[in-house]
Design a protein around this motif. Structure first.
Motif, PDB file in Angstrom:
ATOM      1  N   ALA A 194       0.832  -1.201   0.000  1.00 14.23           N
ATOM      2  CA  ALA A 194       0.000   0.000   0.000  1.00 14.23           C
ATOM      3  C   ALA A 194       0.867   1.252   0.000  1.00 14.23           C
ATOM      4  O   ALA A 194       2.029   1.224   0.403  1.00 14.23           O
ATOM      5  N   GLY A 195       0.260   2.334  -0.446  1.00 16.77           N
ATOM      6  CA  GLY A 195       0.920   3.639  -0.380  1.00 16.77           C
ATOM      7  C   GLY A 195       1.843   3.893  -1.554  1.00 16.77           C
ATOM      8  O   GLY A 195       1.907   3.104  -2.504  1.00 16.77           O
ATOM      9  N   PRO A 196       2.563   4.991  -1.484  1.00 18.88           N
ATOM     10  CA  PRO A 196       3.534   5.285  -2.542  1.00 18.88           C
ATOM     11  C   PRO A 196       4.873   4.635  -2.214  1.00 18.88           C
ATOM     12  O   PRO A 196       5.005   3.990  -1.163  1.00 18.88           O
ATOM     13  N   THR A 197       5.838   4.728  -3.095  1.00 18.25           N
ATOM     14  CA  THR A 197       7.225   4.420  -2.714  1.00 18.25           C
ATOM     15  C   THR A 197       8.006   5.723  -2.810  1.00 18.25           C
ATOM     16  O   THR A 197       7.524   6.714  -3.375  1.00 18.25           O
ATOM     17  N   TYR A 198       9.191   5.722  -2.251  1.00 19.00           N
ATOM     18  CA  TYR A 198      10.048   6.913  -2.277  1.00 19.00           C
ATOM     19  C   TYR A 198      11.422   6.495  -2.767  1.00 19.00           C
ATOM     20  O   TYR A 198      12.063   5.628  -2.164  1.00 19.00           O
ATOM     21  N   GLU A 199      11.830   7.070  -3.884  1.00 16.62           N
ATOM     22  CA  GLU A 199      13.139   6.738  -4.467  1.00 16.62           C
ATOM     23  C   GLU A 199      14.063   7.924  -4.262  1.00 16.62           C
ATOM     24  O   GLU A 199      13.845   8.987  -4.848  1.00 16.62           O
ATOM     25  N   PRO A 200      15.097   7.775  -3.442  1.00 23.00           N
ATOM     26  CA  PRO A 200      15.948   8.933  -3.172  1.00 23.00           C
ATOM     27  C   PRO A 200      16.761   9.361  -4.396  1.00 23.00           C
ATOM     28  O   PRO A 200      17.129   8.534  -5.235  1.00 23.00           O
ATOM     29  N   ILE A 201      17.008  10.671  -4.454  1.00 21.66           N
ATOM     30  CA  ILE A 201      17.914  11.241  -5.467  1.00 21.66           C
ATOM     31  C   ILE A 201      19.223  11.626  -4.768  1.00 21.66           C
ATOM     32  O   ILE A 201      20.307  11.366  -5.240  1.00 21.66           O
ATOM     33  N   ASP A 202      19.045  12.240  -3.612  1.00 20.83           N
ATOM     34  CA  ASP A 202      20.173  12.578  -2.748  1.00 20.83           C
ATOM     35  C   ASP A 202      19.637  12.515  -1.315  1.00 20.83           C
ATOM     36  O   ASP A 202      18.473  12.116  -1.120  1.00 20.83           O
ATOM     37  N   PRO A 203      20.407  12.888  -0.283  1.00 20.17           N
ATOM     38  CA  PRO A 203      19.900  12.668   1.086  1.00 20.17           C
ATOM     39  C   PRO A 203      18.633  13.453   1.437  1.00 20.17           C
ATOM     40  O   PRO A 203      17.967  13.130   2.422  1.00 20.17           O
ATOM     41  N   VAL A 204      18.287  14.483   0.672  1.00 21.41           N
ATOM     42  CA  VAL A 204      17.095  15.278   1.038  1.00 21.41           C
ATOM     43  C   VAL A 204      16.015  15.288  -0.030  1.00 21.41           C
ATOM     44  O   VAL A 204      14.934  15.835   0.188  1.00 21.41           O
ATOM     45  N   ARG A 205      16.281  14.730  -1.182  1.00 18.14           N
ATOM     46  CA  ARG A 205      15.280  14.781  -2.260  1.00 18.14           C
ATOM     47  C   ARG A 205      14.973  13.378  -2.766  1.00 18.14           C
ATOM     48  O   ARG A 205      15.794  12.468  -2.622  1.00 18.14           O
ATOM     49  N   GLY A 206      13.796  13.249  -3.352  1.00 21.06           N
ATOM     50  CA  GLY A 206      13.467  11.945  -3.916  1.00 21.06           C
ATOM     51  C   GLY A 206      12.265  12.005  -4.837  1.00 21.06           C
ATOM     52  O   GLY A 206      11.621  13.047  -4.984  1.00 21.06           O
ATOM     53  N   LEU A 207      11.961  10.860  -5.439  1.00 23.61           N
ATOM     54  CA  LEU A 207      10.803  10.726  -6.338  1.00 23.61           C
ATOM     55  C   LEU A 207       9.717   9.955  -5.618  1.00 23.61           C
ATOM     56  O   LEU A 207       9.977   8.898  -5.044  1.00 23.61           O
ATOM     57  N   THR A 208       8.514  10.487  -5.666  1.00 26.62           N
ATOM     58  CA  THR A 208       7.393   9.743  -5.080  1.00 26.62           C
ATOM     59  C   THR A 208       6.150  10.006  -5.930  1.00 26.62           C
ATOM     60  O   THR A 208       6.275  10.469  -7.063  1.00 26.62           O
ATOM     61  N   ASN A 209       4.981   9.669  -5.439  1.00 30.23           N
ATOM     62  CA  ASN A 209       3.764   9.911  -6.217  1.00 30.23           C
ATOM     63  C   ASN A 209       2.624  10.271  -5.267  1.00 30.23           C
ATOM     64  O   ASN A 209       2.816  10.328  -4.050  1.00 30.23           O
ATOM     65  N   ARG A 210       1.442  10.506  -5.811  1.00 30.91           N
ATOM     66  CA  ARG A 210       0.354  11.078  -5.010  1.00 30.91           C
ATOM     67  C   ARG A 210      -0.487  10.031  -4.276  1.00 30.91           C
ATOM     68  O   ARG A 210      -1.505  10.361  -3.687  1.00 30.91           O
TER      69      ARG A 210
END
Ligand code: C5P
Length: 398
Positions: A194-210
């Motif tokens: 369930a839920g989104p996933t979070y793919e990090p780009i660097d230690p403070v940013r990442g890709l996720t979804n709604r």
């Protein structure tokens, strides 16, 4: 309206937790139940019958000598129309009464003369709860098939800390709803993402979804209510874990995949509700990527994440697999194509932008027989419908 057409007798005994019963009454009526409040004398010391009448919309009964029933038989009649009696809070004294079958006030007389199930939510000081007499009585309640809800542990009104607090009204409501659900998946082991996933780009940013996780958590709750053992693998979401569900928190698609694969051999039904990121950044920067003062934005290369559902559905002995698909257009066409590509017997399709984050959803079920659109409904009702659809397909398969 999970409790529509349910008629409940809500009993209150003496305890400070009576203030929570006001909220419980509200929740029960909002869920569609009719609530007949019965209070002991001691309960009326903590909250007034007027308050409980206003919240339940019905006159409150406090005495076995109440002559409002035409035959003067309140101690019998009030429980005959009931689907269940819920006593919240239930004091240590009242538990002892139930155990010994005392019938010296209206509520205890209703309890001993009942023909419907009895659910009790104990509330007392932690030392009273731990006392061997209470624990002995509790064992007898279990033996007498009285359902005991809670208690919770934590800080108490008396200033002490420990077990004995009454469950929160939302938890009692949840337990009552669970009680009335048919146990369609009794004994089945259900794994849900369930839920989104979070793919990090660097230690403070990442890709996720709604994705909010609401649909997957609703499915987990409905599966638990239907008697299944439920494990929920959740991406980042602040949602509370449904009662009775085991939860593993993950961040990335790969972590979600690993968590699923670790459990899959012990799974009868796999329901992939998570909105899993299809890609991740190839090289995650160990440091925060800084603006370099030039007008050149950073460029990323992406690699594909594992398709968890597809992997599971292609195992030599897969569990019964259910997928979700959020499409932005042409649901009918893409839904059936996706079901076949993923190799799943059942796929739930929706128009993603109209589903993500909302409390309700409109879906179409795709299976080997075709497409079945369902009316728009809240996610909890939809989750229950889905559990019934799955249970029906399992019965046919068995
Ligand atoms: O291909 P698409 O992402 O639309 O498929 C959606 C379905 O596949 C959902 O059930 C989702 O949980 C599952 N999925 C997955 N792993 C991925 C992508 C999707 O399990 N990497």
């Amino acid at each position: 309206m999970d409790l529509l057409n349910k008629h409940l007798v809500l009993g209150l005994t003496g305890g400070i937790a009576c203030y929570k019963s006001a909220q419980l009454t509200r929740l029960l009526t909002q869920a569609g139940a009719t609530v007949q409040v019965v209070m002991t004398d001691a309960a009326t010391q903590f909250i007034t019958p007027v308050t409980m009448q206003a919240l339940s919309g019905r006159p409150v009964y406090t005495s076995q000598w109440d002559a409002r029933m035409s035959n003067n038989m309140a101690h019998i009649d009030l429980s005959r129309a009931a689907d269940a009696i819920i006593i919240a809070p239930t004091s240590a004294d009242f538990i002892a009464k139930l155990v010994h079958g005392l019938a010296d006030d209206l509520l205890s007389t209703l309890a001993i003369g009942r023909t419907c199930p009895l659910l009790v939510a104990p509330a007392m000081n932690q030392q009273m709860w731990q006392n061997p007499a209470t624990q002995r009585n509790l064992a007898q309640l279990h033996a007498d098939k009285i359902l005991v809800l809670g208690p919770d542990a934590g800080s108490q009104a008396c200033g002490e800390t420990g077990a004995g607090r009454m469950l929160e009204p939302t938890a009692i409501l949840d337990a009552i709803m669970a009680f009335f659900q048919p146990k369609l998946l009794a004994g089945k082991r259900v794994l849900i993402t369930a839920g989104p996933t979070y793919e990090p780009i660097d230690p403070v940013r990442g890709l996720t979804n709604r994705s909010s996780g609401k649909m997957g958590f609703a499915v987990a709750r409905a599966a638990a209510h239907s008697g299944a053992q439920v494990r929920l693998i959740a991406g980042p979401t602040p949602l509370a874990t449904p009662a009775g569900v085991i939860r593993d928190d993950v961040q990335t698609a790969q972590q979600m995949c690993d968590a699923v694969m670790a459990e899959i051999a012990e799974t009868d039904i796999f329901i992939a509700v998570a909105a899993v990121s299809d890609w991740r950044v190839d090289q995650v920067s160990m440091e925060k990527i800084k603006k370099n003062g030039e007008a050149i934005a950073p460029r990323f290369t992406f690699v594909e994440n594992p398709d968890i559902l597809r992997l599971v559905a292609h195992l030599p002995k897969p569990p019964f697999c259910v997928g979700f698909a959020a499409e932005s257009e042409e649901l009918e066409k893409h839904g059936q194509e996706k079901r076949l590509r993923k190799n799943v017997p059942l796929l739930v399709g929706n128009l993603g932008p109209k589903a993500f984050g909302y409390d309700d959803n409109e879906v179409t079920l795709f299976d080997a027989t075709g497409a079945t659109p369902l009316p728009r409904m809240d996610k909890q009702a939809l989750a229950r419908t889905l559990i019934a659809e799955i249970a029906q397909r399992l019965t046919v398969k068995d």
